[in-house]
Scaffold this motif. Structure first.
Motif, PDB file in Angstrom:
ATOM      1  N   CYS A  44       1.035  -1.193  -0.090  1.00 19.73           N
ATOM      2  CA  CYS A  44      -0.118  -0.002  -0.028  1.00 19.73           C
ATOM      3  C   CYS A  44       0.748   1.513  -0.207  1.00 19.73           C
ATOM      4  N   ASP A  45       0.224   2.449  -0.420  1.00 15.77           N
ATOM      5  CA  ASP A  45       0.980   3.767  -0.282  1.00 15.77           C
ATOM      6  C   ASP A  45       0.626   4.346   1.014  1.00 15.77           C
ATOM      7  N   PRO A  57      -2.686  11.621   5.448  1.00 16.80           N
ATOM      8  CA  PRO A  57      -2.602  10.035   5.824  1.00 16.80           C
ATOM      9  C   PRO A  57      -2.793  10.021   7.352  1.00 16.80           C
ATOM     10  N   THR A  85      -4.822   5.189   7.228  1.00 20.90           N
ATOM     11  CA  THR A  85      -4.257   4.893   5.962  1.00 20.90           C
ATOM     12  C   THR A  85      -3.328   3.734   6.191  1.00 20.90           C
ATOM     13  N   SER A 124      -7.165  -4.968  -2.325  1.00 20.91           N
ATOM     14  CA  SER A 124      -6.323  -4.076  -2.002  1.00 20.91           C
ATOM     15  C   SER A 124      -6.614  -3.348  -0.441  1.00 20.91           C
ATOM     16  N   ALA A 156      -6.321   0.028   0.178  1.00 16.43           N
ATOM     17  CA  ALA A 156      -6.990   0.942  -0.297  1.00 16.43           C
ATOM     18  C   ALA A 156      -8.819   0.573  -0.172  1.00 16.43           C
ATOM     19  N   ARG A 203     -10.126   1.081   3.244  1.00 15.89           N
ATOM     20  CA  ARG A 203      -9.922   2.342   3.744  1.00 15.89           C
ATOM     21  C   ARG A 203     -11.261   3.081   3.902  1.00 15.89           C
TER      22      ARG A 203
END
Lengths: 305, 239
Positions: free
Chosen positions: A5-6, A240, A262, A296, A298, A301
């Motif tokens: 993940c970012d 984040p 995040t 994912s 994301a 979230r």
């Protein structure tokens, strides 16, 4: 499906972040946490001068969670730099970013510690304005008011050569206001939350168990409090959030992401489940995602927002 | 994982030598030999001690610092609080062909007493090498003999038993025939030497290390020994 993940400019192999203060500042221990599956690791908070911390007892698991008052044990900023440099060198081949963590007694001192610690070139700097265990000059005043929280953030941001995340306290009337203030002052991210002040009293002697008498609550008891704080913060600001507090298993991590985190901090789980707790939580998270068709991190979230 | 400190009442105090006493408490703990407890006196301090026995709970404590001296002022009927058992202890194999050799230096004998009791209950032959500076410093010789262990004392001044260090006595024992397992507790230098001797002889060895212990539950990192090894969680017994 992937746990990758970012977070800010980093691509992490896992959303789990070793929380500050857990297993100290030793390069070997922080590397061990990274090898055990943490996507980022946070070193223990460091101040300008060395601190021995509080005398024993400093921690207890009362069954519902852990109460601790270690007392910000640290070698002082100058001695911390080579430790962070070594840690970063060990983490770099693993692809795990290092978060340094700092505390101080005044705004000017925060700037001074920032300058020293940034010599170690950490990937991210956690600004601990919220340690509940050091009375008077440290912690509580800064996290308690939007003005003081913003003043520290501004000073650290000006002195820092890396992105900063500000660690907030749960025991404030409106954490969203504090979050908005630190973001306006330049925080790149928010870490929420620090431990919640509490006590364990021995009924037979009638005495508080910790030498510091009060301490910070972590573990299972902290999770609902952390979820609410992260939820409020995620609705108030766009930066984040490292959602930290009581995450012990994969489902807890899913809840924290749903609240708007995040990435997800892991601390007391190291005690309840061992040093390889991140690996166990990663496996549970993977299983949950597979069973519930999430591809994912994301996608997990903010579902509660 | 509730590890709240529980109060125990001291039922008996046994003088082991001039500075060492065994405190026998009024309860039992589900513990394995080599595990430790954090002993607490409200308002004084909290420190780690290996269990000398778990049923009834017994702690062998030398008065060497402010906290252990405070514990030595306690009398029968007084309370002592314990948090634990904590950590990982010695692990005995299911079956053992050959002897279990225990090597204890100074106060390190305490957990070996518990281990000897457990090993003898399973019928394993036990040889206990107990070392100290002088005969006056030796600990637990009678207790180990009463458990059915062959006791080999070693003193640096030669006042009792073999003159020299426990490692000399261990080298003798290894020359006699290889034991099934060696378990040791004592000062760091002694443990390192025991480990080296056993590795050279190809004998399995388990070593119980001391460390500066604070939280005792794997959170603070104070007890790290070597490369990321946590004495409280990974040890105190390295096996």
């Amino acid at each position: 499906m992937t746990l990758s993940c970012d977070f800010l400019n980093f691509t992490l192999k896992s959303p789990l972040v070793l929380a500050s203060g857990i297993i100290g500042t030793s390069p070997a221990l922080l590397t061990r946490a990274a090898r055990a599956g943490a996507g980022m690791v946070t070193a223990k908070s460091c101040g300008l001068a060395p601190r021995a911390g509080h005398p024993n007892p400093v921690a207890v698991d009362w069954g519902g969670g852990v109460l601790n008052a270690i007392g910000l044990t640290n070698p002082g900023a100058d001695a911390e730099v080579p430790l962070l440099v070594e840690t970063r060198a060990r983490l770099s081949p693993l692809g795990v970013p290092l978060i340094a963590s700092i505390f101080a007694g005044t705004v000017a001192e925060f700037a001074a510690v920032t300058e020293i610690i940034c010599r170690a070139k950490p990937d991210l700097l956690e600004v601990n304005i919220s340690c509940p265990n050091v009375r008077d000059d440290f912690g509580t005043p800064f996290a308690a008011l939007p003005e003081t929280a913003a003043a520290v953030t501004d000073a650290v941001k000006r002195a820092a050569t890396c992105p900063i995340t500000v660690k907030l306290a749960p025991n404030v009337p409106d954490i969203a206001r504090i979050a908005a203030a630190v973001v306006a002052a330049g925080a790149d991210a928010i870490t929420a939350i620090n431990t919640m002040p509490g006590m364990v009293i021995d009924p037979v002697s009638g005495k508080p168990f910790l030498s510091n008498r009060t301490g910070g609550i972590s573990g299972a008891a902290l999770k609902p409090i952390a979820l609410r704080c992260v939820f409020d913060i995620a609705r108030a600001v766009d930066v984040p959030v490292i959602g930290t507090g009581g995450v012990c298993n994969g489902r807890d991590a899913v809840e924290m992401l749903a609240a708007g985190a995040t990435v997800v901090g892991v601390g007391t789980a190291i005690h309840t489940r061992g040093v390889d707790a991140p690996a166990k939580i990663n496996a549970e998270l993977t299983q949950f995602m597979a069973q519930n068709n999430f591809g994912s991190i994301a996608a997990l979230r903010g579902r509660a927002l | 994982m509730n590890t709240l400190p529980q109060p125990f009442t001291i039922t008996k105090i046994v003088d082991e030598n001039a500075v060492t006493r065994t405190f026998i408490l009024d309860g039992a703990l589900a513990a394995e030999p080599g595990q430790f407890v954090m002993a607490w006196l409200p308002g004084v301090d909290e420190k780690p001690f290996s269990l000398a026995a778990a049923n009834p709970v017994s702690l062998t404590i030398a008065a060497v610092g402010p906290f252990s001296r405070a514990i030595h002022t306690l009398r029968t009927g007084d309370a002592l609080w314990l948090r634990g058992p904590l950590g990982r202890g010695f692990r005995l194999p299911e079956k053992m062909t050959g002897e279990l050799v225990l090597v204890g230096g100074g106060y390190g004998v305490a957990p070996l007493r518990f281990l000897a009791e457990t090993a003898r209950a399973r019928g394993f032959p036990v040889r206990a090498i107990v070392g100290a500076r002088t005969s006056a410093d030796l600990l637990a010789l009678d207790a180990l003999a009463a458990l059915g262990a062959t006791v080999i004392p070693a003193t640096e001044d030669g006042s009792v038993g073999r003159r020299g260090l426990v490692t000399h006595a261990l080298a003798d024992a290894l020359a006699d025939g290889l034991p099934a397992l060696v378990c040791a507790c004592g000062p760091t230098g002694m443990l390192a030497a025991v480990g080296k001797l056993c590795d050279a002889a190809g004998v399995p060895v388990q070593l119980s290390w001391e460390a500066h212990m604070r939280c005792g539950i794997g959170l603070c990192g104070s007890c790290e020994r070597g490369d990321g090894w946590l004495t409280c969680l990974d040890g105190p017994v390295e096996r």
